[in-house]
Design an enzyme around this catalytic site. Sequence first.
Site, PDB file in Angstrom:
ATOM      1  N   ASP A  51      13.195 111.168 -18.337  1.00  0.00           N
ATOM      2  CA  ASP A  51      12.111 110.675 -19.217  1.00  0.00           C
ATOM      3  C   ASP A  51      11.893 109.211 -18.852  1.00  0.00           C
ATOM      4  O   ASP A  51      12.626 108.383 -18.530  1.00  0.00           O
ATOM      5  CB  ASP A  51      12.313 110.969 -20.535  1.00  0.00           C
ATOM      6  CG  ASP A  51      12.023 112.540 -21.115  1.00  0.00           C
ATOM      7  OD1 ASP A  51      11.668 112.970 -20.134  1.00  0.00           O
ATOM      8  OD2 ASP A  51      12.332 112.507 -22.090  1.00  0.00           O
ATOM      9  N   TYR A 115      25.991 112.847 -18.950  1.00  0.00           N
ATOM     10  CA  TYR A 115      24.922 111.722 -19.759  1.00  0.00           C
ATOM     11  C   TYR A 115      25.707 111.000 -20.708  1.00  0.00           C
ATOM     12  O   TYR A 115      26.685 111.709 -21.237  1.00  0.00           O
ATOM     13  CB  TYR A 115      23.907 112.534 -20.370  1.00  0.00           C
ATOM     14  CG  TYR A 115      22.666 113.027 -19.597  1.00  0.00           C
ATOM     15  CD1 TYR A 115      21.534 112.071 -19.188  1.00  0.00           C
ATOM     16  CD2 TYR A 115      22.731 114.276 -19.215  1.00  0.00           C
ATOM     17  CE1 TYR A 115      20.570 112.814 -18.449  1.00  0.00           C
ATOM     18  CE2 TYR A 115      21.609 114.752 -18.436  1.00  0.00           C
ATOM     19  CZ  TYR A 115      20.786 113.843 -18.020  1.00  0.00           C
ATOM     20  OH  TYR A 115      19.503 114.425 -17.288  1.00  0.00           O
TER      21      TYR A 115
END
Lengths: 249, 249
Positions: A51, A115
Amino acid sequence: MKILLKIRFVGTNYAGYQVQNNAPTVQGELCRAAEQLFGGRCDVTGCSRTDSGVHANMFCAAVTNHGSNILETTVPTEKIPRAMNAFLPPDIAVISASEVEDGFHPRYDVKSKEYVYLIQNGGERDPFMADRCLFYPRSLDTDKMNEAAKKFVGEHDFAAYMAAGSKVESTVRTIYRASVTRDGGMIRFSVRGNGFLYNMVRIMTGTLIAVGGGRISPDQIPSITQSLDRKRAGSTAPACGLYLNDVEY
Amino acid sequence: MKILLKIRFVGTNYAGYQVQNNAPTVQGELCRAAEQLFGGRCDVTGCSRTDSGVHANMFCAAVTNHGSNILETTVPTEKIPRAMNAFLPPDIAVISASEVEDGFHPRYDVKSKEYVYLIQNGGERDPFMADRCLFYPRSLDTDKMNEAAKKFVGEHDFAAYMAAGSKVESTVRTIYRASVTRDGGMIRFSVRGNGFLYNMVRIMTGTLIAVGGGRISPDQIPSITQSLDRKRAGSTAPACGLYLNDVEY
């Protein structure tokens, strides 16, 4: 042959990884640099969509001639990072390059991804971490957050942690490892899995913040997960604290 | 009373510390935030002038009512950092605030200052350190650089390490400590002294890079210093690697 690049980037100035009209993207910059270095049109295929504002300590992307499965070049593979970096903006860099088989696919062949989400908790906001972490001044209990993170581990339907309105064939994913640690004022949530739904790590982080602040107990996590109900999980933490940290093939 | 602020800032977007016409400065931002918080016109006096692009892990500045030696405010001192930070841009933050005597001067009362210069040496350039270090890809010998840095220690006339054309009453300064260390690909030059000439740390850094690359030997440093000749020292390293790291009163 095909070239696989390992890349780092600061996501702040980009509308995410994937090429869009009228907005700077990481893929767009990589493609432009590849075309300047290798000549002719090139395709760049990334390991994931990220994103707007999300960072990468390690991102993988393959470079090929446009419409082809291979890259024809006389540039020695070990020279590619330095050469590409000369054409890339300061906030994107190629760290290494390696040769992979023609059939290799940087997204479909991913075995696992890790992540990391960074939260500054305590003290005043650090200007060197602006847009690189979430500044959360209220005290968070990291022991409880870590206890809650462990409940994400395993194969589960993670629909409760997917952005509302997302479309995907299956919302089942496997989380291999998850932990929350603290180093001074910086809290680090690390999570490794075989795949992630849209906004999944950011919603997990928002849920862990609710745990750290005492609004959700670690024991409630399994029932939130089982509910498959987005509204039961926490809010979506902002993009700026999220890093793609590792990609395993 | 007078309020002394400890500040951190990323210098990239500022034309240095000191207020200038038509350019954003750290002092300008601090003054604007102080006036919003305390009301009325304020003066902000810094511990040092820093150049465009130079960073601060710790910078000190005093806030007073305009034209006065004191600050009249009902804001409790311990609340000032958080309150000021609400009015400051993301790349500047007040870390702490303390009360000092009316006669205290943030520049003249400095006992010593420590600067740090960061050089990325090895690997590909790190996008997260763009504008925050010098990327120097050719191999540098940090043992020799450290040996050379030690020769800066003591009271010396440092005219050889001052930007040509600078005007100052005396070019004699005392360096208390100087060292070069390496942590992976990052080289760190730390230097503490009772004062620094214009561009002195950046010229010292350029000289140490010449030592690390073998163009100057550590043993030549004393004769370069004694020459008082700017042309014998190394080039001026770029501002982006320089940090004011500590201020002692």
